[in-house]
Design a protein around this motif. Structure first.
Motif, mmCIF file in Angstrom:
data_model
loop_
_atom_site.group_PDB
_atom_site.id
_atom_site.type_symbol
_atom_site.label_atom_id
_atom_site.label_comp_id
_atom_site.label_asym_id
_atom_site.label_seq_id
_atom_site.Cartn_x
_atom_site.Cartn_y
_atom_site.Cartn_z
ATOM 1 N N GLY A 1 0.789 -1.214 0.000
ATOM 2 C CA GLY A 1 0.000 0.000 0.000
ATOM 3 C C GLY A 1 0.827 1.273 0.000
ATOM 4 O O GLY A 1 0.277 2.362 0.033
ATOM 5 N N ALA A 2 2.159 1.136 -0.030
ATOM 6 C CA ALA A 2 3.045 2.303 -0.012
ATOM 7 C C ALA A 2 4.109 2.168 -1.105
ATOM 8 O O ALA A 2 5.299 2.100 -0.822
ATOM 9 N N PRO A 3 3.682 2.096 -2.362
ATOM 10 C CA PRO A 3 4.661 1.930 -3.439
ATOM 11 C C PRO A 3 5.641 3.100 -3.483
ATOM 12 O O PRO A 3 5.334 4.200 -2.992
ATOM 13 N N VAL A 4 6.805 2.841 -4.047
ATOM 14 C CA VAL A 4 7.842 3.858 -4.185
ATOM 15 C C VAL A 4 8.217 3.986 -5.656
ATOM 16 O O VAL A 4 7.922 3.106 -6.459
ATOM 17 N N THR A 5 8.880 5.076 -5.991
ATOM 18 C CA THR A 5 9.356 5.255 -7.359
ATOM 19 C C THR A 5 10.697 4.541 -7.530
ATOM 20 O O THR A 5 11.362 4.202 -6.555
ATOM 21 N N TYR A 6 11.094 4.349 -8.783
ATOM 22 C CA TYR A 6 12.410 3.775 -9.053
ATOM 23 C C TYR A 6 13.496 4.632 -8.418
ATOM 24 O O TYR A 6 14.473 4.113 -7.871
ATOM 25 N N THR A 7 13.335 5.949 -8.455
ATOM 26 C CA THR A 7 14.312 6.865 -7.861
ATOM 27 C C THR A 7 14.396 6.650 -6.349
ATOM 28 O O THR A 7 15.489 6.555 -5.784
ATOM 29 N N ALA A 8 13.247 6.574 -5.691
ATOM 30 C CA ALA A 8 13.228 6.347 -4.246
ATOM 31 C C ALA A 8 13.795 4.968 -3.912
ATOM 32 O O ALA A 8 14.511 4.810 -2.907
ATOM 33 N N PHE A 9 13.486 3.984 -4.728
ATOM 34 C CA PHE A 9 14.011 2.639 -4.497
ATOM 35 C C PHE A 9 15.532 2.629 -4.616
ATOM 36 O O PHE A 9 16.227 2.031 -3.791
ATOM 37 N N ALA A 10 16.083 3.310 -5.614
ATOM 38 C CA ALA A 10 17.539 3.404 -5.765
ATOM 39 C C ALA A 10 18.145 4.049 -4.520
ATOM 40 O O ALA A 10 19.185 3.596 -4.011
ATOM 41 N N ASP A 11 17.499 5.084 -4.017
ATOM 42 C CA ASP A 11 17.969 5.755 -2.808
ATOM 43 C C ASP A 11 17.910 4.810 -1.606
ATOM 44 O O ASP A 11 18.848 4.736 -0.803
ATOM 45 N N MET A 12 16.801 4.072 -1.467
ATOM 46 C CA MET A 12 16.671 3.104 -0.376
ATOM 47 C C MET A 12 17.774 2.055 -0.424
ATOM 48 O O MET A 12 18.238 1.578 0.609
ATOM 49 N N ALA A 13 18.186 1.703 -1.643
ATOM 50 C CA ALA A 13 19.229 0.682 -1.821
ATOM 51 C C ALA A 13 20.634 1.263 -1.643
ATOM 52 O O ALA A 13 21.618 0.545 -1.807
ATOM 53 N N GLY A 14 20.700 2.565 -1.320
ATOM 54 C CA GLY A 14 21.991 3.176 -1.053
ATOM 55 C C GLY A 14 22.745 3.659 -2.277
ATOM 56 O O GLY A 14 23.908 4.024 -2.184
ATOM 57 N N ARG A 15 22.084 3.655 -3.425
ATOM 58 C CA ARG A 15 22.727 4.105 -4.661
ATOM 59 C C ARG A 15 21.777 5.046 -5.391
ATOM 60 O O ARG A 15 21.178 4.671 -6.396
ATOM 61 N N PRO A 16 21.622 6.283 -4.905
ATOM 62 C CA PRO A 16 20.639 7.208 -5.469
ATOM 63 C C PRO A 16 20.784 7.457 -6.964
ATOM 64 O O PRO A 16 19.796 7.725 -7.637
ATOM 65 N N ALA A 17 21.991 7.360 -7.489
ATOM 66 C CA ALA A 17 22.198 7.602 -8.921
ATOM 67 C C ALA A 17 21.914 6.364 -9.765
ATOM 68 O O ALA A 17 21.887 6.441 -10.989
ATOM 69 N N ALA A 18 21.682 5.226 -9.128
ATOM 70 C CA ALA A 18 21.518 3.958 -9.848
ATOM 71 C C ALA A 18 20.052 3.654 -10.155
ATOM 72 O O ALA A 18 19.568 2.549 -9.888
ATOM 73 N N VAL A 19 19.355 4.616 -10.744
ATOM 74 C CA VAL A 19 17.937 4.415 -11.058
ATOM 75 C C VAL A 19 17.774 3.278 -12.066
ATOM 76 O O VAL A 19 16.863 2.451 -11.932
ATOM 77 N N VAL B 1 7.086 -0.910 -7.124
ATOM 78 C CA VAL B 1 7.985 0.131 -7.619
ATOM 79 C C VAL B 1 7.375 0.725 -8.891
ATOM 80 O O VAL B 1 7.020 -0.006 -9.820
ATOM 81 N N LEU B 2 7.247 2.054 -8.902
ATOM 82 C CA LEU B 2 6.568 2.776 -9.978
ATOM 83 C C LEU B 2 7.503 3.777 -10.641
ATOM 84 O O LEU B 2 8.538 4.130 -10.090
ATOM 85 N N ARG B 3 7.080 4.261 -11.789
ATOM 86 C CA ARG B 3 7.818 5.329 -12.467
ATOM 87 C C ARG B 3 7.752 6.608 -11.627
ATOM 88 O O ARG B 3 6.863 6.769 -10.790
ATOM 89 N N GLY C 1 6.711 -0.969 -16.149
ATOM 90 C CA GLY C 1 6.575 -2.316 -16.687
ATOM 91 C C GLY C 1 6.373 -3.347 -15.587
ATOM 92 O O GLY C 1 6.527 -3.057 -14.402
ATOM 93 N N TYR C 2 6.027 -4.546 -16.008
ATOM 94 C CA TYR C 2 5.909 -5.678 -15.093
ATOM 95 C C TYR C 2 5.934 -6.941 -15.947
ATOM 96 O O TYR C 2 5.136 -7.070 -16.881
ATOM 97 N N ARG C 3 6.845 -7.822 -15.634
ATOM 98 C CA ARG C 3 7.020 -9.048 -16.427
ATOM 99 C C ARG C 3 5.712 -9.799 -16.629
ATOM 100 O O ARG C 3 5.459 -10.388 -17.673
ATOM 101 N N TRP C 4 4.831 -9.773 -15.648
ATOM 102 C CA TRP C 4 3.606 -10.572 -15.693
ATOM 103 C C TRP C 4 2.417 -9.792 -16.207
ATOM 104 O O TRP C 4 1.304 -10.288 -16.170
ATOM 105 N N GLY C 5 2.641 -8.575 -16.678
ATOM 106 C CA GLY C 5 1.579 -7.772 -17.281
ATOM 107 C C GLY C 5 1.098 -6.663 -16.358
ATOM 108 O O GLY C 5 1.044 -6.822 -15.138
ATOM 109 N N LEU C 6 0.745 -5.556 -16.956
ATOM 110 C CA LEU C 6 0.297 -4.401 -16.169
ATOM 111 C C LEU C 6 -1.038 -4.642 -15.479
ATOM 112 O O LEU C 6 -1.296 -4.076 -14.421
ATOM 113 N N VAL D 1 -1.886 -7.401 -14.010
ATOM 114 C CA VAL D 1 -1.531 -8.085 -12.763
ATOM 115 C C VAL D 1 -0.959 -7.079 -11.764
ATOM 116 O O VAL D 1 -1.348 -7.064 -10.588
ATOM 117 N N LYS D 2 -0.044 -6.238 -12.226
ATOM 118 C CA LYS D 2 0.552 -5.229 -11.344
ATOM 119 C C LYS D 2 -0.534 -4.319 -10.774
ATOM 120 O O LYS D 2 -0.554 -4.043 -9.564
#
Length: 165
Positions: free
Chosen positions: A99-117, A138-140, A147-152, A154-155
């Protein structure tokens, strides 16, 4: 030997592949077990046989579908890759709350690599354990699904289910 089962869900068939120790090695909204197993790191691949039920794994999925969104958190996953970033990113991805999705940018930051979007996006795209390692959360940057491998569809269903619960 690996075991697999396919469950009917409102989002479509969900196939689960687990090792003898009870860790999920592959999961996806498909019935194609061979294609799903191909997503696993080669060192995790073994012969696979069908079973009717995977015990606590299928119980956790059923509980998730009934609205206990944290039930799947207790299930171990076994994922490997050649690079340390993807392994770490997959661990971090499991910390994204339902219920609290994050963006790819926020996810990269959470993973400790903010520039690694792009690396964050690659972690989502290469994730062999859908649902348990929740790349659907994880969203744009603009909030669209991406995208989502199993189809939008499903996502979208997964995100709506988590938002409603």
């Amino acid at each position: 030997m690996l075991q697999h089962t396919t469950m009917d869900t409102p989002a479509g068939p969900l196939t689960l592949v687990a090792g003898a120790a009870g860790a999920v090695r592959a999961a996806g909204f498909t019935t194609d077990v061979d294609a799903l197993c191909a997503l696993m790191h080669p060192s995790l691949r073994e012969p696979v046989r069908p079973v009717d039920d995977l015990g606590r794994i299928t119980d956790a999925v059923r509980a998730y579908l009934r609205g206990d969104l944290t039930a799947i958190d207790a299930i171990r996953t076994e994922q490997r890759t050649r690079g340390p970033f993807l392994t770490h990113a997959w661990q971090v991805m499991r910390e994204i709350k339902p219920g609290a999705p994050v963006t790819y940018t926020a996810f990269a930051d959470m993973a400790g690599r903010p520039a690694a979007v792009r690396g964050a996006a690659a972690a989502c795209a290469r994730n062999p354990v859908a649902l348990f390692t929740p790349c659907h959360r994880v969203l744009r940057t603009d909030g669209s699904l991406g995208g989502y491998r199993w189809g939008l569809d499903v996502k979208r269903w997964l995100l709506d289910h988590e938002r409603a619960a």
